[in-house]
Scaffold this motif. Structure first.
Motif, PDB file in Angstrom:
ATOM      1  N   LEU A 180      27.209   3.431  16.486  1.00  0.00           N
ATOM      2  CA  LEU A 180      27.649   3.305  15.097  1.00  0.00           C
ATOM      3  C   LEU A 180      29.149   3.024  15.100  1.00  0.00           C
ATOM      4  O   LEU A 180      29.954   3.941  15.304  1.00  0.00           O
ATOM      5  CB  LEU A 180      27.341   4.587  14.315  1.00  0.00           C
ATOM      6  CG  LEU A 180      27.764   4.574  12.844  1.00  0.00           C
ATOM      7  CD1 LEU A 180      26.943   3.549  12.063  1.00  0.00           C
ATOM      8  CD2 LEU A 180      27.607   5.963  12.220  1.00  0.00           C
ATOM      9  N   PRO A 181      29.570   1.773  14.873  1.00  0.00           N
ATOM     10  CA  PRO A 181      30.999   1.457  14.931  1.00  0.00           C
ATOM     11  C   PRO A 181      31.756   1.826  13.659  1.00  0.00           C
ATOM     12  O   PRO A 181      32.987   1.924  13.672  1.00  0.00           O
ATOM     13  CB  PRO A 181      30.997  -0.066  15.144  1.00  0.00           C
ATOM     14  CG  PRO A 181      29.717  -0.530  14.517  1.00  0.00           C
ATOM     15  CD  PRO A 181      28.729   0.580  14.680  1.00  0.00           C
ATOM     16  N   THR A 182      31.057   2.051  12.562  1.00  0.00           N
ATOM     17  CA  THR A 182      31.701   2.356  11.282  1.00  0.00           C
ATOM     18  C   THR A 182      31.891   3.864  11.137  1.00  0.00           C
ATOM     19  O   THR A 182      30.926   4.622  11.311  1.00  0.00           O
ATOM     20  CB  THR A 182      30.846   1.838  10.110  1.00  0.00           C
ATOM     21  OG1 THR A 182      30.536   0.467  10.322  1.00  0.00           O
ATOM     22  CG2 THR A 182      31.581   2.005   8.792  1.00  0.00           C
ATOM     23  N   PRO A 183      33.091   4.328  10.825  1.00  0.00           N
ATOM     24  CA  PRO A 183      33.313   5.770  10.637  1.00  0.00           C
ATOM     25  C   PRO A 183      32.424   6.316   9.520  1.00  0.00           C
ATOM     26  O   PRO A 183      32.205   5.647   8.500  1.00  0.00           O
ATOM     27  CB  PRO A 183      34.797   5.864  10.281  1.00  0.00           C
ATOM     28  CG  PRO A 183      35.412   4.614  10.841  1.00  0.00           C
ATOM     29  CD  PRO A 183      34.354   3.565  10.723  1.00  0.00           C
ATOM     30  N   LEU A 184      31.919   7.535   9.706  1.00  0.00           N
ATOM     31  CA  LEU A 184      31.027   8.136   8.716  1.00  0.00           C
ATOM     32  C   LEU A 184      31.718   8.328   7.367  1.00  0.00           C
ATOM     33  O   LEU A 184      31.078   8.247   6.315  1.00  0.00           O
ATOM     34  CB  LEU A 184      30.508   9.477   9.230  1.00  0.00           C
ATOM     35  CG  LEU A 184      29.261   9.430  10.117  1.00  0.00           C
ATOM     36  CD1 LEU A 184      28.845  10.850  10.509  1.00  0.00           C
ATOM     37  CD2 LEU A 184      28.112   8.731   9.424  1.00  0.00           C
ATOM     38  N   ARG A 185      33.005   8.574   7.395  1.00  0.00           N
ATOM     39  CA  ARG A 185      33.713   8.753   6.125  1.00  0.00           C
ATOM     40  C   ARG A 185      33.671   7.476   5.293  1.00  0.00           C
ATOM     41  O   ARG A 185      33.506   7.534   4.063  1.00  0.00           O
ATOM     42  CB  ARG A 185      35.163   9.181   6.389  1.00  0.00           C
ATOM     43  CG  ARG A 185      35.916   9.628   5.148  1.00  0.00           C
ATOM     44  CD  ARG A 185      37.257  10.234   5.521  1.00  0.00           C
ATOM     45  NE  ARG A 185      37.102  11.434   6.323  1.00  0.00           N
ATOM     46  CZ  ARG A 185      36.835  12.641   5.822  1.00  0.00           C
ATOM     47  NH1 ARG A 185      36.677  12.786   4.512  1.00  0.00           N
ATOM     48  NH2 ARG A 185      36.728  13.678   6.609  1.00  0.00           N
ATOM     49  N   GLU A 186      33.789   6.323   5.958  1.00  0.00           N
ATOM     50  CA  GLU A 186      33.691   5.050   5.229  1.00  0.00           C
ATOM     51  C   GLU A 186      32.284   4.845   4.682  1.00  0.00           C
ATOM     52  O   GLU A 186      32.100   4.324   3.578  1.00  0.00           O
ATOM     53  CB  GLU A 186      34.070   3.892   6.156  1.00  0.00           C
ATOM     54  CG  GLU A 186      35.532   3.852   6.533  1.00  0.00           C
ATOM     55  CD  GLU A 186      35.863   2.624   7.366  1.00  0.00           C
ATOM     56  OE1 GLU A 186      35.039   1.674   7.378  1.00  0.00           O
ATOM     57  OE2 GLU A 186      36.922   2.614   8.016  1.00  0.00           O
ATOM     58  N   VAL A 187      31.276   5.241   5.460  1.00  0.00           N
ATOM     59  CA  VAL A 187      29.891   5.119   4.996  1.00  0.00           C
ATOM     60  C   VAL A 187      29.682   5.980   3.762  1.00  0.00           C
ATOM     61  O   VAL A 187      29.047   5.560   2.781  1.00  0.00           O
ATOM     62  CB  VAL A 187      28.910   5.522   6.116  1.00  0.00           C
ATOM     63  CG1 VAL A 187      27.478   5.532   5.590  1.00  0.00           C
ATOM     64  CG2 VAL A 187      29.039   4.589   7.302  1.00  0.00           C
TER      65      VAL A 187
END
Length: 510
Positions: A180-187
């Motif tokens: 998962l390259p996208t930070p969870l906070r951004e998700v």
């Protein structure tokens, strides 16, 4: 004695890799489709070459048995033996045989050969059950992507529509390796949800197969797999948290940090190497390209007292037949008045003759090696993978009288088609495993097939552990250690008993 410049004459012998011989070596490693591309380029560059009529399957000039064809020892073999061959490997072809005195010929001289073993062929015998290795066309046809594989599982592990929606959103964000390259906070910001819900959805994904998907770092990916294997103890946790020290080779420091001795650290590092750093790559990104076989093996029925055997031929559908247009050469020769023009024409004729010789030698060499492989693996072609025998490049090289590296080139990027399917030639070279009765050895592929057969037939309520598999295999004549069984099980893509129990439980809920 006075020191000063002087002239000396010395006479010595040496073997030189000519450009033509280097090209001939490269031709041997190409598949039939790659040879077709090479021939197309040669046709554009040389006006004396043209495509001839396809050779008849039973052409009179085709040798009856290419096992009797004598190939001269290659001077390149001497170069390799003397350590002066570099990265080029021998073709076992005599460069002096690539003469340019003849102005006619074709590349279809070596079309097929027959192998007649001692035992008769039973045409009714076919692959049986799950123990048979899947032919390559079946394996290539499986084009399921990682996202499709995960989406198919997520509905069975949660009944919460909101959690399922977030998890499916995260699955679509994973890269091809499963990270998962996208930070969870951004998700969480994109979906306008609490961060805790995004973390819970990611934890849900991390319970899916293959183990390790949904990780954000390499350490997290390895840790997920170690937990699944029930090997995530405090010492292993510290080792995984310090992967940079492993990469730098600071093992004394790692021993102190993990509180283990040298032997335990070696075992931990071996386990670490066994984990998959990119679990998502097991799945494709779309449909696979079809595989076109280079060699065709068909059953030859008994004839005139012969007990039957195998007919081995190159796939002429993917191998154009080259000829030299002699009439065009004579016509151009007559029209050449200047020395430069005649020199150019002679050079093109020499190139054409060399190419025909090299292609013919390539075909003979491939057929010779294929005939020996079929002879050595006769049991596989009759009864399936359970009869696959241990075979090495050296064994085949000694049998056919070629260099070991030549066999490696011949078997690279080549596929063989028989009644059982299409297989890469490298498939027939397998390591050996000692049999429990102490007599001979069996192929590692045969052991893998036996493991797959046992696991496919296991009761979902009584999943077989690796220790149980060891006992069952020993009863079948395979003397293996538990660690070896685990290695072979993982090599064929079968999970541990814990993973299989969970998979079959999920399958039962669907």
């Amino acid at each position: 004695m006075a020191l000063g410049p002087r002239l000396d004459l010395r006479q010595s012998q040496s073997l030189v890799m000519t450009p033509q011989l280097q090209q001939a070596i490269k031709l041997l490693a190409l598949s039939n489709l790659e040879i077709e591309t090479f021939i197309g380029e040669a046709l554009e560059a040389n006006p004396l070459l043209e495509i001839g009529a396809p050779a008849a399957p039973d052409a009179p000039d085709a040798p009856e048995d290419l096992r009797r064809t004598h190939l001269e020892s290659s001077p390149v073999d001497q170069l390799i033996g003397e350590g002066r061959g570099g990265e080029d490997r021998p073709l076992d072809i005599d460069p002096t045989a690539l003469d340019t005195d003849r102005d006619t010929g074709d590349s279809g001289g070596a079309g097929a050969t027959d192998y007649a073993p001692d035992l008769a062929y039973d045409a009714d015998q076919r692959p049986s059950g799950s123990g048979e290795a899947a032919p390559i066309e079946e394996r290539a046809a499986d084009g399921e992507t990682l996202a499709e594989h995960l989406h198919a599982q997520i509905g069975a592990v949660t009944r919460d529509p909101r959690a399922e929606f977030i998890a499916r959103f995260l699955i679509d964000l994973l890269d091809e390796a499963g990270y998962l390259p996208t930070p969870l906070r951004e998700v969480a910001e994109m979906l306008d949800i609490p961060l805790a819900e995004a973390e819970a959805a990611l934890a849900l994904i991390q319970t899916l197969e293959p183990t390790g998907v949904g990780a954000r770092t390499l350490a997290e990916c390895i840790a997920l797999q170690a937990r699944e294997a029930d090997r995530y103890d405090p010492a292993m946790a510290r080792l995984i948290d310090n992967l940079e020290l492993v990469a730098r080779g600071e093992f004394p420091r790692l021993r102190r940090m993990c509180g283990v001795d040298e032997e335990d650290l070696a075992d931990m590092l071996a386990e670490l190497r066994g984990y998959d750093p990119k679990p998502g790559l097991r799945y494709g990104g779309g449909g696979a390209a079809p595989v076109v076989p280079d060699i065709l093996v068909t059953a030859r029925p008994p004839k005139d007292g012969d007990q039957g055997g195998w007919h081995i031929a190159l796939n002429q559908a993917t191998l154009p037949r080259l000829v030299i247009n002699r009439g065009y050469y004579v016509e151009m020769r007559r029209g050449c008045d200047d020395k430069a023009g005649k020199g150019w024409l002679s050079e093109k004729l020499a190139d054409a003759n060399w190419l025909l010789k090299a292609l013919d030698q390539r075909q003979k060499t491939i057929l010779k090696v294929a005939a020996e492989i079929v002879r050595a693996q006769d049991g596989f072609f009759r009864h399936g993978v359970s009869q696959l025998k241990p075979l090495t490049l050296r064994t085949v090289a000694e049998a056919v009288g070629l260099h070991e590296s030549t066999i490696s080139r011949v078997t690279s990027n080549k596929y063989l088609h028989c009644d059982r399917g299409t297989y890469e030639l490298k498939y027939f070279f397998t390591s050996g495993v000692a049999s429990s009765d102490g007599e001979g050895a069996v192929s590692a592929e045969a052991v893998k097939a036996a493991i797959k057969q046992l696991i496919d037939a296991e009761d979902p309520k009584k999943i077989l552990s690796d220790d149980t598999l060891v006992d069952l295999l020993k009863a079948r004549g395979f003397d293996l250690a538990r660690r070896t069984v685990a290695k072979y099980r993982e090599a064929i893509g079968l999970g541990s008993s814990v993973q299989r129990r969970r998979q079959k439980a999920l399958a039962g809920k669907r």
